[in-house]
Design an enzyme around this catalytic site. Structure first.
Site, PDB file in Angstrom:
ATOM      1  N   ILE A  58       3.568  -6.220   2.575  1.00 50.82           N
ATOM      2  CA  ILE A  58       3.053  -5.668   3.874  1.00 50.82           C
ATOM      3  C   ILE A  58       3.266  -4.268   3.815  1.00 50.82           C
ATOM      4  CG2 ILE A  58       3.401  -5.771   6.474  1.00 50.82           C
ATOM      5  CD1 ILE A  58       4.700  -8.659   5.946  1.00 50.82           C
ATOM      6  N   SER A  59       1.940  -3.571   3.632  1.00 51.12           N
ATOM      7  CA  SER A  59       1.901  -2.206   3.960  1.00 51.12           C
ATOM      8  C   SER A  59       1.369  -1.752   5.040  1.00 51.12           C
ATOM      9  CB  SER A  59       1.151  -1.723   2.577  1.00 51.12           C
ATOM     10  OG  SER A  59       1.491  -2.233   1.366  1.00 51.12           O
ATOM     11  N   GLY A  67      12.019  -2.827  13.939  1.00 53.93           N
ATOM     12  CA  GLY A  67      11.103  -2.325  12.859  1.00 53.93           C
ATOM     13  C   GLY A  67      10.201  -3.313  12.431  1.00 53.93           C
TER      14      GLY A  67
END
Length: 125
Positions: A19-20, A71
């Site tokens: 997951i970028s 986050g």
């Protein structure tokens, strides 16, 4: 990305799932191999957040929405969609019907196979 580079250097097709959420991080991964050394293929899994939440077997989205995970991409951390991915996999097909995870994997397989990335299956020693 560094372990994937080692595999690529050895001529092994390597698929790495990340997951970028940030474009700059994806660009860094793309630049690890010099042009011509290995081909980087960015796959954009264009899945709406509500579908991700429905398919979440671990309940991570529920925990993130409750503030238990900070986050979390798409909840309280941004996601920068790729501008020019080599392949885009969508949650719905051209008729508006939902794709299954299996049909999405088939779409990726077809891209790799037609692109010549998948060769004949070889027996390992």
């Amino acid at each position: 990305s560094a372990p994937a580079k080692r595999f690529a250097d050895a001529g092994v097709t390597t698929i790495v799932s990340f997951i970028s959420p940030y474009q700059k991080d994806r660009q860094l991964a793309r630049n690890i191999n010099a042009p011509g050394d290995a081909r980087f293929i960015e796959v954009f899994m264009d899945i709406p957040i509500d579908v991700c939440e429905q398919r979440d077997p671990k309940g991570l989205y529920v925990k993130a929405r409750a503030g238990l995970i900070k986050g979390f991409t798409g909840i309280d951390d941004p996601y920068e969609a790729p501008e020019n991915p080599e392949i885009k996999v969508t949650v719905k097909d051209e008729n508006g019907e939902y794709n299954t995870p299996e049909s999405m994997a088939e779409h990726l397989y077809e891209y790799l196979n037609l692109g010549g990335f998948l060769g004949p299956v070889r027996n390992m020693p």
